[in-house]
Design a protein around this motif. Structure first.
Motif, PDB file in Angstrom:
ATOM      1  N   CYS A   1       0.734  -1.185   0.016  1.00  0.00           N
ATOM      2  CA  CYS A   1      -0.028   0.032  -0.004  1.00  0.00           C
ATOM      3  C   CYS A   1       1.034   1.159  -0.217  1.00  0.00           C
ATOM      4  O   CYS A   1       1.776   1.403   0.862  1.00  0.00           O
TER       5      CYS A   1
ATOM      6  N   CYS B   1       0.274   3.195   3.667  1.00  0.00           N
ATOM      7  CA  CYS B   1       0.726   2.674   5.006  1.00  0.00           C
ATOM      8  C   CYS B   1       1.703   1.504   4.783  1.00  0.00           C
ATOM      9  O   CYS B   1       2.263   1.068   5.734  1.00  0.00           O
TER      10      CYS B   1
ATOM     11  N   ARG C   1      -5.485  -7.343   1.944  1.00  0.00           N
ATOM     12  CA  ARG C   1      -6.861  -6.722   2.286  1.00  0.00           C
ATOM     13  C   ARG C   1      -7.259  -5.722   1.548  1.00  0.00           C
ATOM     14  O   ARG C   1      -7.511  -4.640   2.265  1.00  0.00           O
TER      15      ARG C   1
ATOM     16  N   ASN D   1     -10.578  -4.469  -0.623  1.00  0.00           N
ATOM     17  CA  ASN D   1     -11.736  -4.911  -1.027  1.00  0.00           C
ATOM     18  C   ASN D   1     -12.331  -4.309  -2.772  1.00  0.00           C
ATOM     19  O   ASN D   1     -11.546  -4.025  -3.192  1.00  0.00           O
TER      20      ASN D   1
ATOM     21  N   VAL E   1      -9.918  -0.408  -1.682  1.00  0.00           N
ATOM     22  CA  VAL E   1      -9.646   0.334  -0.326  1.00  0.00           C
ATOM     23  C   VAL E   1      -8.787  -0.635   0.388  1.00  0.00           C
ATOM     24  O   VAL E   1      -9.112  -1.957   0.699  1.00  0.00           O
ATOM     25  N   CYS E   2      -7.744  -0.173   0.832  1.00  0.00           N
ATOM     26  CA  CYS E   2      -6.851  -1.004   1.627  1.00  0.00           C
ATOM     27  C   CYS E   2      -7.604  -1.222   3.073  1.00  0.00           C
ATOM     28  O   CYS E   2      -7.918  -0.403   3.850  1.00  0.00           O
ATOM     29  N   GLY E   3      -7.383  -2.561   3.418  1.00  0.00           N
ATOM     30  CA  GLY E   3      -8.377  -2.922   4.662  1.00  0.00           C
ATOM     31  C   GLY E   3      -7.316  -2.681   5.943  1.00  0.00           C
ATOM     32  O   GLY E   3      -7.827  -2.912   6.987  1.00  0.00           O
ATOM     33  N   TYR E   4      -6.117  -2.231   5.733  1.00  0.00           N
ATOM     34  CA  TYR E   4      -5.314  -1.669   6.909  1.00  0.00           C
ATOM     35  C   TYR E   4      -5.542  -0.265   7.121  1.00  0.00           C
ATOM     36  O   TYR E   4      -5.623   0.055   8.437  1.00  0.00           O
ATOM     37  N   CYS E   5      -5.509   0.602   6.366  1.00  0.00           N
ATOM     38  CA  CYS E   5      -5.578   2.121   6.610  1.00  0.00           C
ATOM     39  C   CYS E   5      -6.862   2.733   5.652  1.00  0.00           C
ATOM     40  O   CYS E   5      -6.896   3.989   6.143  1.00  0.00           O
ATOM     41  N   GLY E   6      -7.482   2.127   5.071  1.00  0.00           N
ATOM     42  CA  GLY E   6      -8.754   2.763   4.681  1.00  0.00           C
ATOM     43  C   GLY E   6      -8.470   3.653   3.287  1.00  0.00           C
ATOM     44  O   GLY E   6      -9.347   4.305   2.847  1.00  0.00           O
ATOM     45  N   THR E   7      -7.258   3.554   2.730  1.00  0.00           N
ATOM     46  CA  THR E   7      -7.008   4.444   1.636  1.00  0.00           C
ATOM     47  C   THR E   7      -7.346   3.705   0.473  1.00  0.00           C
ATOM     48  O   THR E   7      -7.433   2.589   0.173  1.00  0.00           O
ATOM     49  N   LYS E   8      -8.114   4.483  -0.648  1.00  0.00           N
ATOM     50  CA  LYS E   8      -8.420   4.240  -1.860  1.00  0.00           C
ATOM     51  C   LYS E   8      -7.294   4.027  -2.707  1.00  0.00           C
ATOM     52  O   LYS E   8      -6.567   5.054  -2.828  1.00  0.00           O
TER      53      LYS E   8
END
Length: 169
Positions: free
Chosen positions: A126, A129, A135, A137, A141-148
């Motif tokens: 990512c 992060c 992870r 989706n 979106v990164c499942g660790y930090c929520g960044t698109k």
């Protein structure tokens, strides 16, 4: 940039072969994902499954560079070799060859926002992060930090694939 495009090509082929798009999703534009989701659904509805194995990139050549005030794009001719075949619901080969590799070329167009550094962040992590891309989706979106992650604002993403016989430059 050739290394980045090669890495994206291989990532997309692995995702296609496995049917798991999480690892490739950050390198794909939303319209590309939508189009291929539809294509896979059509295959499934017809009882078809495409298989790719032994993927090797033979050559990547930049053939076109364009830019506007917001985005830049690079189209690369990617020459590759792979075994590529399609089976029906009974497992019978209905297209391609399970044993004979085919050599082909396609034109892949990559886009990103203007003004990005020439070197890419590690395509396996990512860019926000540095977590692994295990992870991600459906929305990218990164499942660790929520960044698109699939946004062209951060790095090169695949926008289009044009078959060799239809590419006009």
């Amino acid at each position: 940039v050739i290394e980045t495009f090669t890495a994206i090509f291989l990532r997309v082929q692995r995702a296609w072969a496995s049917g798991r798009w999480e690892g490739a999703r950050p390198k794909l534009t939303d319209p590309w994902v939508s189009a291929h989701r539809l294509q896979l659904a059509q295959h499934a509805a017809q009882g078809l499954k495409n298989h790719v194995e032994d993927v090797n990139v033979l050559n990547v050549t930049v053939v076109k560079i364009t830019h506007d005030p917001y985005y830049e794009s690079i189209t690369a001719r990617i020459e590759a070799r792979m075994r590529d075949w399609t089976t029906n619901a009974e497992g019978r080969v209905v297209g391609g060859s399970e044993s004979k590799p085919r050599i082909f070329s396609e034109y892949w167009t990559f886009v990103r926002a203007q003004g990005q550094p020439f070197t890419e962040p590690n395509p396996e992590l990512c860019p926000s992060c540095s977590a692994p891309l295990d992870r991600v989706n459906e929305g990218g979106v990164c499942g660790y930090c929520g960044t698109k992650l699939s946004a062209a604002e951060r790095a090169w993403v695949l926008g289009a694939i044009t078959q060799d016989e239809t590419y006009s430059g």
